[in-house]
Design an enzyme around this catalytic site. Structure first.
Site, PDB file in Angstrom:
ATOM      1  CB  SER A 141      -0.938   0.011   1.205  1.00  0.00           C
ATOM      2  OG  SER A 141      -1.777  -1.118   1.204  1.00  0.00           O
ATOM      3  CG  HIS A 193      -1.523   3.686   3.599  1.00  0.00           C
ATOM      4  ND1 HIS A 193      -2.850   3.430   3.871  1.00  0.00           N
ATOM      5  CD2 HIS A 193      -0.962   2.480   3.345  1.00  0.00           C
ATOM      6  CE1 HIS A 193      -3.079   2.131   3.796  1.00  0.00           C
ATOM      7  NE2 HIS A 193      -1.930   1.536   3.488  1.00  0.00           N
TER       8      HIS A 193
END
Length: 216
Positions: A141, A193
């Site tokens: 991610s 992230h």
């Protein structure tokens, strides 16, 4: 009776050879490694394999974080957490984004730039997550948000570059990011992230500025 033979009329027009379909080999290799690791780790259930892929097995974060394995030569640990996934949905969603965004960058910027971006964004997002949350995390991610930020900036500030990213996609991904940060979606490596997204935005904006024609 033998039917008359037919001949194609002569033409002087140049007939270009059909273009070969682009194969994003580097992107597919990253996907393949992720799937292989998912199999070997049994989607996070095989501790003996995970122990070799976590950034470290020293359970600490912040200023207490240590990287004894990496200092001892296991430098792959800086990157390998991006290939770890916990659950089939975690794996599938990350690899779908990697396929779309990574293939676009590979086609327009080339293999070397894509791999350099994955290496830098992967390692820095891993280190950020280690510092904030400790070593036991995994997932593509952070890289995916980096790819998103990069393509977003290139599409916005380099309109002739060929990069395209719809505003709805950006809003969805940013909305997902916020939902994770506020806790609506738990057990997420939010720092990875965020670090990945910032790297992608800065890298993409810088690349777009370098492409702009300079005025003499």
């Amino acid at each position: 009776m033998i039917p008359p033979m037919s001949f194609a009329p002569p033409t002087d027009e140049f007939q270009p050879a059909p273009r070969r379909a682009f194969l994003p080999a580097a992107t597919y290799t990253l996907i393949g490694v992720s799937v292989l690791v998912a199999i070997l780790t049994k989607l996070g259930a095989n501790d003996s394999v995970l122990e070799r892929l976590f950034i470290t097995n020293y359970p600490a974060a912040g200023s207490d974080a240590r990287l004894p394995e990496i200092v001892g030569g296991e430098v792959w640990r800086l990157l390998t957490p991006i290939f770890i996934h916990f659950g089939i949905l975690h794996l599938v969603f990350n690899l779908m984004w990697l396929r779309d965004l990574g293939a676009m960058i590979e086609r327009l910027d080339g293999v070397a730039r894509l791999l350099a971006f994955v290496l830098v964004s992967g390692m820095l997002s891993n280190l950020g997550q280690l510092y904030v949350g400790g070593p036991f995390f995994g997932g593509m991610s952070g890289v995916v948000y980096g790819l998103l930020g990069y393509v977003w900036m290139r599409s916005r500030f380099s309109p002739g570059s060929g990069f395209v990213l719809h505003s709805q996609t950006v809003l969805f991904m940013l909305g997902w990011f916020v939902a994770c940060v506020v806790g609506l979606i738990p057990h997420v490596a939010n720092t990875a992230h965020g670090v990945g997204l910032v790297i992608g935005i800065l890298w993409g904006f810088g690349a777009a500025r370098l492409e702009q024609p300079r005025l003499g």
